[in-house]
Design an enzyme around this catalytic site. Structure first.
Site, PDB file in Angstrom:
ATOM      1  N   TRP A 100       0.840  -1.214   0.000  1.00  0.00           N
ATOM      2  CA  TRP A 100       0.000   0.000   0.000  1.00  0.00           C
ATOM      3  C   TRP A 100       0.862   1.245   0.000  1.00  0.00           C
ATOM      4  O   TRP A 100       0.572   2.221  -0.704  1.00  0.00           O
ATOM      5  CB  TRP A 100      -0.961  -0.014   1.180  1.00  0.00           C
ATOM      6  CG  TRP A 100      -1.868  -1.207   1.162  1.00  0.00           C
ATOM      7  CD1 TRP A 100      -1.918  -2.212   2.078  1.00  0.00           C
ATOM      8  CD2 TRP A 100      -2.845  -1.531   0.161  1.00  0.00           C
ATOM      9  NE1 TRP A 100      -2.858  -3.132   1.703  1.00  0.00           N
ATOM     10  CE2 TRP A 100      -3.437  -2.746   0.546  1.00  0.00           C
ATOM     11  CE3 TRP A 100      -3.271  -0.917  -1.011  1.00  0.00           C
ATOM     12  CZ2 TRP A 100      -4.444  -3.366  -0.211  1.00  0.00           C
ATOM     13  CZ3 TRP A 100      -4.271  -1.530  -1.767  1.00  0.00           C
ATOM     14  CH2 TRP A 100      -4.840  -2.741  -1.355  1.00  0.00           C
ATOM     15  N   ASP A 167      -1.409   6.752   6.483  1.00  0.00           N
ATOM     16  CA  ASP A 167      -2.437   5.785   6.085  1.00  0.00           C
ATOM     17  C   ASP A 167      -2.626   4.834   7.272  1.00  0.00           C
ATOM     18  O   ASP A 167      -1.759   4.008   7.547  1.00  0.00           O
ATOM     19  CB  ASP A 167      -1.960   5.024   4.838  1.00  0.00           C
ATOM     20  CG  ASP A 167      -2.928   3.927   4.398  1.00  0.00           C
ATOM     21  OD1 ASP A 167      -3.967   3.720   5.072  1.00  0.00           O
ATOM     22  OD2 ASP A 167      -2.642   3.281   3.365  1.00  0.00           O
ATOM     23  N   LYS A 191     -11.471  -2.135   7.271  1.00  0.00           N
ATOM     24  CA  LYS A 191     -10.594  -2.988   8.074  1.00  0.00           C
ATOM     25  C   LYS A 191     -11.006  -2.922   9.552  1.00  0.00           C
ATOM     26  O   LYS A 191     -11.171  -3.959  10.181  1.00  0.00           O
ATOM     27  CB  LYS A 191      -9.125  -2.566   7.931  1.00  0.00           C
ATOM     28  CG  LYS A 191      -8.643  -2.390   6.487  1.00  0.00           C
ATOM     29  CD  LYS A 191      -8.261  -3.693   5.829  1.00  0.00           C
ATOM     30  CE  LYS A 191      -8.029  -3.626   4.319  1.00  0.00           C
ATOM     31  NZ  LYS A 191      -7.213  -2.550   3.821  1.00  0.00           N
TER      32      LYS A 191
HETATM   33  C1  LIG Z   1      -6.718  -2.090   2.421  1.00  0.00           C
HETATM   34  C2  LIG Z   1      -5.727  -1.001   2.478  1.00  0.00           C
HETATM   35  C3  LIG Z   1      -5.699   0.025   1.532  1.00  0.00           C
HETATM   36  C4  LIG Z   1      -6.642   0.054   0.343  1.00  0.00           C
HETATM   37  O1  LIG Z   1      -7.876   0.481   0.773  1.00  0.00           O
HETATM   38  P1  LIG Z   1      -9.096   0.685  -0.237  1.00  0.00           P
HETATM   39  O2  LIG Z   1     -10.108   1.317   0.660  1.00  0.00           O
HETATM   40  O3  LIG Z   1      -9.478  -0.651  -0.750  1.00  0.00           O
HETATM   41  O4  LIG Z   1      -8.646   1.607  -1.322  1.00  0.00           O
HETATM   42  C5  LIG Z   1      -4.769   1.033   1.674  1.00  0.00           C
HETATM   43  N1  LIG Z   1      -3.904   1.045   2.709  1.00  0.00           N
HETATM   44  C6  LIG Z   1      -3.890   0.065   3.642  1.00  0.00           C
HETATM   45  C7  LIG Z   1      -2.905   0.121   4.750  1.00  0.00           C
HETATM   46  C8  LIG Z   1      -4.808  -0.977   3.548  1.00  0.00           C
HETATM   47  O5  LIG Z   1      -4.809  -1.954   4.477  1.00  0.00           O
END
Ligand SMILES: *Cc1c(COP(=O)(O)O)cnc(C)c1O
Length: 354
Positions: A100, A167, A191
């Site tokens: 990511w 993030d 998540k």
């Molecule tokens: C799952 C995830 C993403 C992607 O998220 P989306 O909402 O599917 O775009 C980005 N960063 C991390 C750390 C993730 O676990």
């Protein structure tokens, strides 16, 4: 129905109470006699949901009025380009700690110079790089708090004098954070916050003055969403509603201090079992182990047992344990709503199997 233990990496397990309350609102929302799915987002009942969800986010994470709390769409993946689109004027600094983080870097490269300060890519992202210095000349520094696929997690955020952007998709609400350290936090909901479809963005208001001098489409402008209470256009009403109920549950449990304790207990139970087992081993540096996503593999000489182990997991109703294809093996995601019982069920299978 017998209990399925849900170790899914995302979309992932949510509090049971959130489902029950959401079903009720699909049938009859806040006494309107209508479904939440068929009423205006500008009605007073849904406006109340927005306000309550925002308040829960602020209260749980300790977010002051210096910040706006936004509920956007497009997932964390949209933030990968929305952030540099808005704030990358000349150069930005990133760390490359997983898939990511790497995607965020790729998107930023479309808007300016990207200084990758450190990367653990050569070791297949098994650790969090630490000894790097963040240049004071960059527009911002971006990091990923928890690497969902590789199972590593930042335990201590670096000292940072430029705006710190993170993030937190896969560990937000799992532990207390020092919110004031950050200029922008974002997380796809699916998540650890709620269902897919809403993205939480927390942005410090002084960031609006740091906007890059380029055309920014209205829908990509954080200030527009802030000024309109995340209702510049129709917000993802249902994911927001379910998130509200899920966060209410987090608050009931005792907030993020209690949640951290619960998550640490789950993680240490599982890591101890992995470390004590002659069959399995963890895939990451011990000090960087994630408390959300526990990655492990069979010891080389026991790889032949994988099929038997998979069958035993299935028999015990353990779901979602398959590792990401870039790591292989197993990944047990221990998000907030997963009970210790489920971890115990997995440990039992590992032990009886041995
Ligand atoms: C799952 C995830 C993403 C992607 O998220 P989306 O909402 O599917 O775009 C980005 N960063 C991390 C750390 C993730 O676990």
């Amino acid at each position: 129905m017998t209990k399925v233990h849900n170790f899914s990496a995302g979309p992932s397990i949510l509090a049971e109470s959130a489902f029950a309350k959401s079903v009720q609102d699909i049938q009859n929302f806040a006494g309107t006699g209508l479904s939440v799915l068929e009423v205006s987002h500008r009605g007073k009942q849904f406006e109340a949901v927005m306000a309550e969800t925002e308040n829960l986010v602020r209260e749980l994470l300790g977010i002051s009025q210096d910040y706006d709390v936004l509920f956007l769409q497009g997932g964390a993946s949209t933030q990968f380009f929305q952030i540099p689109l808005n704030f990358l004027k000349q150069s930005a600094a990133y760390t490359d700690t997983g898939t990511w983080a790497n995607r965020a870097i790729k998107e930023a490269q479309g808007y300016g110079e990207v200084n990758v300060l450190a990367s653990s890519k050569d070791s297949n992202y098994t650790f969090i790089p630490k000894n790097y210095e963040i240049p004071s000349s960059v527009d911002y520094f971006h990091c990923t708090s928890n690497n969902t696929i590789y199972g590593t997690q930042i335990q201590q955020f670096p000292h940072c004098e430029v705006p710190l952007i993170c993030d937190m998709s896969s560990d937000i609400f799992s532990r207390p954070i020092e919110a004031n350290k950050f200029s922008l936090i974002y997380a796809g909901a699916q998540k650890n916050m709620g269902p897919a479809g809403v993205t939480l963005v927390i942005v410090r208001k002084d960031m609006y003055g740091r906007k890059a001098n380029r055309h920014i489409p209205t829908m990509m402008d954080y200030k527009i969403h802030a000024d309109n209470g995340s209702m510049y256009n129709t917000p993802p009403v249902f994911p927001i509603l379910v998130s509200k109920y899920n966060l209410e549950w987090v608050k009931e449990i005792g907030g993020l201090t209690a949640m951290e304790k619960r998550n640490e207990e789950k993680a240490s139970t599982l890591y101890t079992a992995i470390d004590n087992s002659p069959y399995f081993k963890g895939t990451t540096a011990i000090e960087d182990r994630s408390k959300m996503n526990v990655t492990f593999v069979f010891e080389k000489e026991h790889e032949g047992l994988a099929e038997k182990f998979d069958a035993a997991c299935k028999e015990a109703q353990l779901s979602g344990l398959k590792g990401h294809r870039s790591v292989g093996g197993y990944r047990a995601s221990l998000y907030n709503a997963l009970p210790l019982d489920s971890v115990q069920a997995l440990v039992n299978v590992m032990e009886t199997f041995a």
